[in-house]
Design a protein around this motif. Structure first.
Motif: not given
Ligand code: ADP
Ligand code: MG
Length: 486
Positions: A188, A329, A332-333, A336, A367-370, A374
């Motif tokens: 992590d 992440d 991926d962002y 998309r 974090p970008i995941t949150r 989106g």
């Protein structure tokens, strides 16, 4: 005065993302009450036997694949014997003569953009081992406590050849390795919690000398900034020591971040001090090629490959592609976002992700995941900039509106707030003509050669359109009209 060459080799302990410990079923989660996650194996009750965690081996194989090392078909666990209160067995299970990964390399780049220099750092090996517990020197009525939650957690120790020649190279290596183990999902990377810690072996030698100087090993560097500071200090100290007529003794040192100095902790022990021998409780680890093949098929596209693809497919610069592949992440962002915005909006997507979105996330430590906006939502917003529905300025407001939950998509907010940009030629002509009629004085000034008057007229038109007219069309049409007038 002699010129000195700096030589650095790095050992990294990466805590593996396994649910249970490497040789026992205890949980690995961080932050539990002391000793709540230590079972009979971890506290070394007599008669217990270690059982190897398959997940930890998979992490090691993935790492070997990512660095193109050789994954040993047969490796062996060994006992590294030493006494310490946080090591109840009296030995640490590690790998010594036959590690699970041999060789491999990590490509680093030092400096930025066009000035960046590439270099390959060779890896010596990577081996599986268990972590030790922790001694807590807090206030227990003058006594120390032992917390065995960390005892037996799974580690991959990654060792480089002495290939680095400056603190900048060492930090670039550590950063690249950190990004890589996170990217392939085996660690992590949380440095505050000790999931990724580096030891830097540092020596100096006169330029041109073949043999290596005597090294000192700086233990447990848990931030890149500290690594830089510690190495810089250590190098200076070694040079001054030698130039002052002294000798550098092989030693293990600690970095004190308060004083910025390194301090000898103990004289360096050698391998033979540990009386390594194969652990009779564990069978050799046999890795068949089918196992490796199965994992290879499930490996994510690696950062350097993805970076090249971003440059090729999306026409991104080296700089942008590097930034967008710094973390999985983020990459991926971005992809998309491009999928939603369209392939002619790649540069715009890159800018929004790296600048506007990144700044907004930083401000709220997210974090970008949150991200509240989106990737598809941001892509939808960028599509409306590219097709001229809204201006860049408007887009920032729409972005904020999506962020704060005012609507689900850019289109919804543009409709609701009536933000649609005016691009209709007839409407813009009427607007400009009106402005010319009511601002005769400015027109006269323009005719006298005052370019400022032109900008004032554009500003006037934009004000009358409440900022919604397409500024490019306004100024183009205004130019044309003024040319006609004179
Ligand atoms: P250990 O620290 O366990 O004794 P090694 O002797 O294999 O293990 O070395 C550990 C690390 O120290 C490796 O990364 C290696 O490249 C580096 N190293 C070895 N000798 C030197 C040296 N003279 N100067 C700088 N780094 C060195
Ligand atoms: Mg060492």
């Amino acid at each position: 005065m002699k010129k000195w060459e700096i030589v650095i080799g790095i050992e990294t302990h990466a805590r593996l993302l396994t649910r249970s410990k490497i040789f026992s079923g205890s949980s690995e989660s961080f932050g539990a009450k002391p000793n709540a996650q230590a079972n009979a194996v971890d506290i070394a009750l007599p008669g217990v036997l270690p059982v190897l965690n398959e997940g930890a081996v998979e992490c090691a194989i993935k790492f070997g694949l990512a660095v193109e090392g050789r994954i040993a078909p047969r490796s062996v666990f060994a006992r590294k014997n030493y006494f310490y209160p946080d090591l109840p067995k009296g030995y640490q299970i590690s790998q010594y003569e036959l590690p699970v990964v041999v060789g491999g390399e990590v490509a680093i780049s030092i400096g930025e953009g066009g000035d960046a220099v590439e270099k390959t750092i060779r890896l010596t090996r990577a081996h599986l081992e268990e972590d030790a517990g922790k001694s807590l020197h807090e206030d227990f009525n003058g006594k120390s406590g032992i917390d065995l939650n960390r005892a037996g957690t799974s580690l991959l120790e990654i060792v480089t050849e002495p290939d680095m020649r400056s603190s900048a190279e060492a930090v670039a290596y550590a950063r690249t390795l950190h990004a890589l183990v996170c990217w392939i999902g085996i660690c992590d990377g949380n440095m505050q919690e000790g999931s990724f810690r580096c030891d830097a072996n540092v020596s100096v030698r006169p330029v041109g000398q073949e043999t290596l100087g005597t090294r000192r090993e700086i233990k447990n560097l848990n931030s890149f900034r500290f690594m830089q500071q510690a190495i810089d200090y250590e190098v200076q100290w070694q040079i001054e020591t030698i130039e002052g007529g002294g000798r550098v003794e092989q030693a293990t040192v600690l970095f004190d971040s308060d004083t910025g100095e390194t301090r000898a902790m103990r004289s360096k022990e050698d391998a033979h001090d540990y009386r390594y021998f194969p652990d009779p409780d564990l069978l050799p680890l046999i890795i068949r090629s089918e196992w490796i093949g199965g994992l290879r098929a499930r490996m994510p596209e690696l950062p350097k490959v993805r970076k090249r693809r971003f440059m090729k497919d999306y026409g991104l610069s080296d700089y942008d592609a590097t930034a967008l592949t710094a973390a999985l992440d983020v990459a991926d962002y971005f992809e998309r976002c491009v999928a939603a915005a369209g392939k002619n909006a790649t540069k715009s997507c890159a800018n929004w992700v790296m600048v506007d979105l990144a700044a907004r996330l930083n401000r709220e430590y997210l974090p970008i995941t949150r991200a509240p906006v989106g990737a598809e939502q941001l892509g939808g917003l960028i599509a409306r900039i590219v097709d001229g529905t809204i201006s860049n300025n408007m887009a920032k407001k729409v972005f904020e509106a999506i962020w704060s939950g005012e609507g689900n998509s850019a289109d919804e907010i543009i409709e609701k707030r009536g933000l649609r940009q005016i691009t209709d030629a007839g409407t813009i002509e009427t607007l400009v003509d009106g402005v010319l009629r009511t601002n005769a004085a400015m027109v006269t000034e323009f005719k006298l050669g005052k370019e400022k008057a032109f900008n004032a007229l554009v500003g006037q038109a934009m004000r009358e359109a409440k900022g919604k007219a397409n500024p490019k069309q306004v100024s183009e049409f205004l130019r044309k009209r003024l040319a006609d007038l004179s």
